[in-house]
Motif scaffolding. Structure first.
Motif, PDB file in Angstrom:
ATOM      1  N   TRP A 148       7.236  -2.133  -5.365  1.00 36.11           N
ATOM      2  CA  TRP A 148       8.415  -2.112  -6.057  1.00 36.11           C
ATOM      3  C   TRP A 148       8.460  -1.035  -7.176  1.00 36.11           C
ATOM      4  O   TRP A 148       7.681  -0.996  -7.983  1.00 36.11           O
ATOM      5  CB  TRP A 148       8.878  -3.429  -6.383  1.00 36.11           C
ATOM      6  N   ASN A 149       9.611  -0.238  -7.442  1.00 33.22           N
ATOM      7  CA  ASN A 149      10.026   0.514  -8.368  1.00 33.22           C
ATOM      8  C   ASN A 149       8.822   1.435  -8.690  1.00 33.22           C
ATOM      9  O   ASN A 149       8.264   1.751  -9.790  1.00 33.22           O
ATOM     10  CB  ASN A 149      10.148  -0.288  -9.652  1.00 33.22           C
ATOM     11  N   GLU A 150       8.105   1.806  -7.394  1.00 36.44           N
ATOM     12  CA  GLU A 150       7.064   3.041  -7.480  1.00 36.44           C
ATOM     13  C   GLU A 150       5.612   2.435  -8.281  1.00 36.44           C
ATOM     14  O   GLU A 150       4.900   3.129  -8.427  1.00 36.44           O
ATOM     15  CB  GLU A 150       7.324   4.247  -8.193  1.00 36.44           C
ATOM     16  N   ASN A 151       5.609   1.092  -8.270  1.00 36.88           N
ATOM     17  CA  ASN A 151       4.406   0.294  -8.525  1.00 36.88           C
ATOM     18  C   ASN A 151       4.009  -0.559  -7.449  1.00 36.88           C
ATOM     19  O   ASN A 151       4.645  -1.338  -6.698  1.00 36.88           O
ATOM     20  CB  ASN A 151       4.803  -0.590  -9.856  1.00 36.88           C
ATOM     21  N   ILE A 152       2.593  -0.621  -7.193  1.00 37.23           N
ATOM     22  CA  ILE A 152       1.662  -1.427  -6.491  1.00 37.23           C
ATOM     23  C   ILE A 152       1.588  -2.755  -7.046  1.00 37.23           C
ATOM     24  O   ILE A 152       0.924  -2.593  -8.123  1.00 37.23           O
ATOM     25  CB  ILE A 152       0.513  -0.798  -5.918  1.00 37.23           C
ATOM     26  N   ILE A 153       2.048  -3.877  -6.521  1.00 39.83           N
ATOM     27  CA  ILE A 153       1.878  -5.130  -7.187  1.00 39.83           C
ATOM     28  C   ILE A 153       1.202  -5.858  -6.253  1.00 39.83           C
ATOM     29  O   ILE A 153       1.398  -6.300  -5.158  1.00 39.83           O
ATOM     30  CB  ILE A 153       3.342  -5.559  -7.642  1.00 39.83           C
ATOM     31  N   THR A 154       0.108  -6.681  -6.968  1.00 41.56           N
ATOM     32  CA  THR A 154      -0.630  -7.646  -6.285  1.00 41.56           C
ATOM     33  C   THR A 154       0.224  -9.066  -6.148  1.00 41.56           C
ATOM     34  O   THR A 154       1.011  -9.307  -7.352  1.00 41.56           O
ATOM     35  CB  THR A 154      -1.736  -8.099  -7.209  1.00 41.56           C
ATOM     36  N   THR A 155       0.355  -9.504  -5.025  1.00 42.39           N
ATOM     37  CA  THR A 155       1.198 -10.603  -4.619  1.00 42.39           C
ATOM     38  C   THR A 155       0.363 -11.818  -4.134  1.00 42.39           C
ATOM     39  O   THR A 155      -0.487 -11.856  -3.361  1.00 42.39           O
ATOM     40  CB  THR A 155       2.072 -10.048  -3.631  1.00 42.39           C
ATOM     41  N   LEU A 159      11.937  -3.709  -2.625  1.00 41.70           N
ATOM     42  CA  LEU A 159      10.702  -4.445  -2.710  1.00 41.70           C
ATOM     43  C   LEU A 159      10.136  -4.341  -1.329  1.00 41.70           C
ATOM     44  O   LEU A 159      10.854  -4.827  -0.361  1.00 41.70           O
ATOM     45  CB  LEU A 159      10.690  -5.780  -2.929  1.00 41.70           C
ATOM     46  N   SER A 160       9.107  -3.731  -1.142  1.00 41.43           N
ATOM     47  CA  SER A 160       8.264  -3.650   0.255  1.00 41.43           C
ATOM     48  C   SER A 160       7.170  -4.468   0.252  1.00 41.43           C
ATOM     49  O   SER A 160       6.236  -4.424  -0.596  1.00 41.43           O
ATOM     50  CB  SER A 160       7.648  -2.258   0.519  1.00 41.43           C
TER      51      SER A 160
END
Length: 670
Positions: free
Chosen positions: A494-501, A646-647
Motif C-alpha cells: 500500500w502506498n508503495e510500501n510492502i507491509i507485513t500482515t 491496498l494489494s
C-alpha cells in the motif's frame, strides 16, 4: 520573375497569419477542462470528506485532462460537475468497502454522468464487477481504465487475475475431473468424532455407515441394533435395539433419519430411543441404499442381482437396472452404491468392477477394482473405494469422456470396511469400529482455486501509538477441511510500501439460510425457512441486488432448488459471487441435480439436502479472517489508484489468493 517570387512569399505569410488568428479565436471559445481551484480555508475547518476531496482533486483533474471521451459529431460535451462527481465517487467507494455492491454501481453511474472525464470510475467499477462475478464486464471496465492510465502498475495485475478467476471457475463447474491430491491418515476415534474418553459403541459387525453434518448412524447388522447420535450432540451414541439386521441409514439433511434392514423394511426415527416401521420395499435383499432425489431412492439387491429404484416416500417400484447379462456365466453382485448428480456408482464384488450409470439414459461404463467393500463420492466428484485388500483408492471420473483414472491412496489398512461423512469430511472405519482413517483432499500443484475479498477497513492505534489498519476478509476454497489445518500467511502493498500482515481467524458466524425454489413448495419446506420463488438462475441472480443490499451481513447459505433452470454463464456468475462473499451453495435435490450444480456447491463447501420438511442442518462457517497492517510512519492519502490501492496476497501452502481495495486514510472509519 522576381516580382512573382515576392508575391508568393507575401501570400504564404498572409495564410499563416490567418490560420494563427482563427486558432487563437477557437481556443478562446473552448471551455476549460481542469477543475477550479478550491477556496482557501484551513484544513481544520473543513469536514473529513471535504479534506479528502481536496487531496483527490489533482488526480481527478488530471483524469479530466487525460481522458476526454470523443463526443459524437454535432454534439457538445456537457460541462463537468466536478464536485458532484467526486462526492458520488466517494459514496460509491464507501458502499464498496461495505460490500453494498449494486448501490456502489449506481453511485458510480451518477459520478460518471456528472463528469464523463472521471476515469477512476472505470477502475472502481471493475473491482466491484469482479466481486459480483461479472468477469466479462469487469475486464472491459479495467481495460477502459488502462487505455487512459497506461502507466498504472496495479490495474494490469487485476486484469490478469480476473481472467484467471474466470478460467478457474469454468474448470471447476465442468464435467471433467478437477485436479486434487488425497491423503489418508489414521486419526484418534475420540478426538475426530468428539466421543469423549469412553468407547462410544461396541458393534458385532457394522453394515454401511451414514453421517450428515454432526449426525452419525452406525448400523450393527450382526448385532441387530443401531448406534446413532443426532441433534448435533457429542459423546456416546444412543442404541436402538428394535431393528433386525439393519444395513443403512438414509439421512436427508433435515434432522430426520430412516433405517433400512436386510429384508427391505424401512424404519423411521421417532425419538432418541426408538424407530417405528414406515413400510417395506419388494426386494430379495439389501446391501446398500442411497437417495437419488427427494422423491426417489436406490437399493442395491445382491440376491436379486439388480439396482432397484423406488419412489419416496411411497416406496413404489419405478424401474430396475443391471448390466447386460448376455455374457455367459455373468453374475452381477452389487454390494455398495452411491449417487453423484445424475450418476450412480455401483460396486460389483463378484466381477471386480465399479459401474458408472447415467441415470438419465441408463448408459454406463465400468472400471476394474477388485473385491470392493464400500464406495462414496466426494463433493468434487471423485469416487473413493475400499476393498478387501485393505486399500483405499480414488477414481477421478471424466463424465464427458466416460473414463476414470485410478490412484491407490493407501494400503495395509487392517480390516478397513466402510465410509461415512462427518462435518463435511470423509472417514473410513474398520469393521469393528476400533480404527478410523480420515481421507482429506488437497490442492494439486496445478491448482490455484482460492478466493479472498477484503472489506470493512478500520483504523486503530496500538499501545505504542502506531497506526494499525484492520481489514475483514472472506477466504473461500474447495478444500475447506485442508485449509482449516493451517492459518494463511499474508503480505500487503500500500502506498508503495510492502507491509507485513498478520492474520487471525474470526469465530464462526451463526448460520442463516435463504432458499430459492421453483414453483409452489409450501408443503415441502419448513414454515421456518425463508423462501424466494425463481424459475431460472438468471432470475435468481437478478434478485440478488435487493437481497444483498439489506441482508448481506446475515445470510451465510443459499439453498438452491435443483429444479431451477441453470444457465452455465449465470451459474458461473453466481458461483463467483458466493466464493468472493463467503456464501455456501447448498442444494435441495428435489430432482437429480446436474454435475455443474454439484461442483458449484463443492466449490463453496456446500451440502446436498433431500428434505426441507424440517429445518436444514446448516453447518457453521469458518472462512472469516481479520488482517492487521502496521502502517508506515507517514500515511499520506494519494488520489492515484495505483498508490492508494491496498494489494493483499494470502497463501495457504501452495494455494494463493489476491484482492485489491482502495484505501484513503482520511476516509477510513476510526
Amino acid at each position: 520573375m522576381k516580382k512573382v517570387y515576392v508575391f508568393c512569399c507575401l501570400l504564404i505569410l498572409f495564410s499563416l497569419f490567418v490560420n494563427f488568428a482563427c486558432t487563437s479565436e477557437a481556443a478562446a471559445r473552448r471551455p476549460a477542462t481542469v477543475a477550479p481551484a478550491p477556496q482557501e480555508s484551513t484544513v481544520e475547518s473543513q469536514p473529513r470528506d471535504a479534506r479528502l476531496l481536496e487531496s483527490l482533486t489533482e488526480s481527478f483533474a488530471r483524469s479530466a485532462d487525460a481522458s476526454p471521451a470523443a463526443a459524437p459529431i454535432g454534439t457538445s460535451i456537457p460541462p463537468a460537475r466536478i464536485e458532484e462527481a467526486e462526492l458520488a465517487f466517494m459514496r460509491a467507494w464507501q458502499s464498496f468497502i461495505a460490500r453494498d455492491y449494486w448501490k456502489a454501481l449506481n453511485l458510480l453511474d451518477q459520478a460518471q454522468n456528472a463528469n464523463i472525464f472521471l476515469v477512476d470510475v472505470y477502475y472502481l467499477r471493475g473491482l466491484i464487477l469482479r466481486r459480483i462475478g461479472d468477469f466479462s464486464s469487469a475486464s472491459k471496465s479495467i481495460s477502459n481504465f488502462l487505455e487512459v492510465r497506461t502507466r498504472d502498475i496495479i490495474a494490469p495485475n487485476i486484469l490478469k487475475e480476473i481472467s484467471e478467476n474466470k478460467s478457474e471457475i469454468e474448470s471447476l463447474i465442468s464435467e471433467s475431473p478437477y485436479p486434487a491430491k488425497w491423503k489418508v491418515s489414521r486419526v484418534n476415534l475420540h478426538d475426530s468424532l468428539n466421543t469423549g474418553y469412553l468407547r462410544p459403541y461396541s458393534p458385532h459387525g457394522l453394515g454401511k455407515l451414514s453421517g450428515f453434518s454432526s449426525d452419525l448412524y452406525f448400523p450393527d447388522t450382526i448385532g441387530n441394533r443401531v448406534f446413532f447420535r443426532s441433534n448435533g450432540k457429542s459423546g456416546n451414541f444412543h442404541v436402538a435395539r428394535d431393528i433386525s439386521s439393519p444395513v443403512k441409514a438414509l439421512l436427508p439433511g433435515d434432522g430426520s433419519a430412516f433405517v433400512i434392514n436386510f429384508d427391505g423394511s424401512i424404519y423411521q426415527m421417532m425419538d432418541e430411543a426408538s424407530f417405528d416401521l414406515k413400510g417395506r420395499i419388494d426386494c430379495d435383499s439389501v446391501s446398500d441404499a442411497c437417495y437419488v432425489s427427494s422423491s426417489e431412492i436406490a437399493i442395491a439387491d445382491p440376491v436379486g442381482r439388480r439396482i432397484a429404484f423406488y419412489s419416496w416416500p411411497e416406496l413404489e417400484l419405478i424401474e430396475v437396472w443391471a448390466p447386460d447379462e448376455s455374457v455367459e456365466n455373468y453374475l452381477f453382485e452389487p454390494v455398495a452404491i452411491s449417487v453423484y448428480a445424475n450418476w450412480l456408482a455401483a460396486a460389483d464384488r463378484a466381477n471386480g468392477r465399479i459401474y458408472f450409470v447415467n441415470l438419465r439414459n441408463k448408459q454406463f461404463f465400468f472400471v476394474e477394482d477388485v473385491n470392493v467393500r464400500d464406495i462414496i463420492w466426494s463433493s468434487l466428484g471423485v469416487l473413493l473405494s475400499v476393498n478387501e485388500n485393505f486399500e483405499i483408492r480414488a477414481h477421478s471420473v471424466d463424465f464427458l469422456k466416460k473414463t476414470s483414472y485410478i490412484e491407490i491412496l493407501r494400503t495395509n489398512l487392517n480390516n478397513a470396511w466402510a465410509f461415512f461423512k462427518y462435518k463435511g469430511e470423509i472417514f473410513c472405519t474398520s469393521i469393528s469400529g476400533e480404527s478410523v482413517w480420515k481421507v482429506t483432499p488437497s490442492p494439486d500443484l496445478n491448482t490455484s482455486l482460492s478466493f479472498v475479498s477484503l472489506y470493512d477497513p478500520l483504523l486503530t492505534t496500538n499501545i505504542q501509538g502506531e497506526a494499525v489498519l484492520s481489514v475483514s476478509a472472506n477466504l473461500s476454497t474447495p478444500f475447506p477441511a485442508w485449509g482449516k489445518e493451517v492459518l494463511p500467511t499474508a503480505l500487503s502493498v500500500w502506498n508503495e510500501n510492502i507491509i507485513t500482515t498478520s492474520v487471525t481467524r474470526i469465530k464462526a458466524l451463526p448460520v442463516m439460510g435463504l432458499c430459492f425454489s421453483r414453483g409452489n413448495v409450501d408443503s415441502l419446506i419448513s414454515p421456518k425457512m425463508r423462501v424466494i420463488p425463481v424459475d431460472s438462475c438468471s432470475e435468481l441472480y437478478g434478485r440478488l441486488p435487493l437481497i444483498w443490499s439489506s441482508q448481506r451481513d446475515l445470510i451465510t447459505n443459499f439453498i438452491l432448488d435443483s429444479m431451477i433452470i441453470y444457465d452455465r454463464e449465470d451459474m458461473l456468475k453466481l458461483t463467483a459471487f458466493c466464493l468472493f462473499n463467503g456464501i455456501k451453495i447448498d442444494i435441495w435435490a428435489r430432482g437429480r441435480p446436474s454435475v455443474e450444480l454439484m461442483r458449484a456447491s463443492a466449490a463453496t463447501g456446500g451440502d446436498v439436502y433431500y428434505s426441507l420438511i424440517n429445518e436444514p442442518m446448516l453447518m457453521l462457517h469458518q472462512n472469516e479472517l481479520k488482517l492487521q497492517l502496521l502502517l508506515p510512519y507517514k500515511s499520506e492519502t494519494s488520489g492515484y489508484p495505483d498508490r492508494s490501492t491496498l494489494s493483499s496476497y494470502l497463501s495457504i501452502r501452495q494455494l494463493s489468493a489476491r484482492d485489491w481495495i482502495p484505501i484513503w486514510i482520511d476516509a477510513v472509519s476510526k
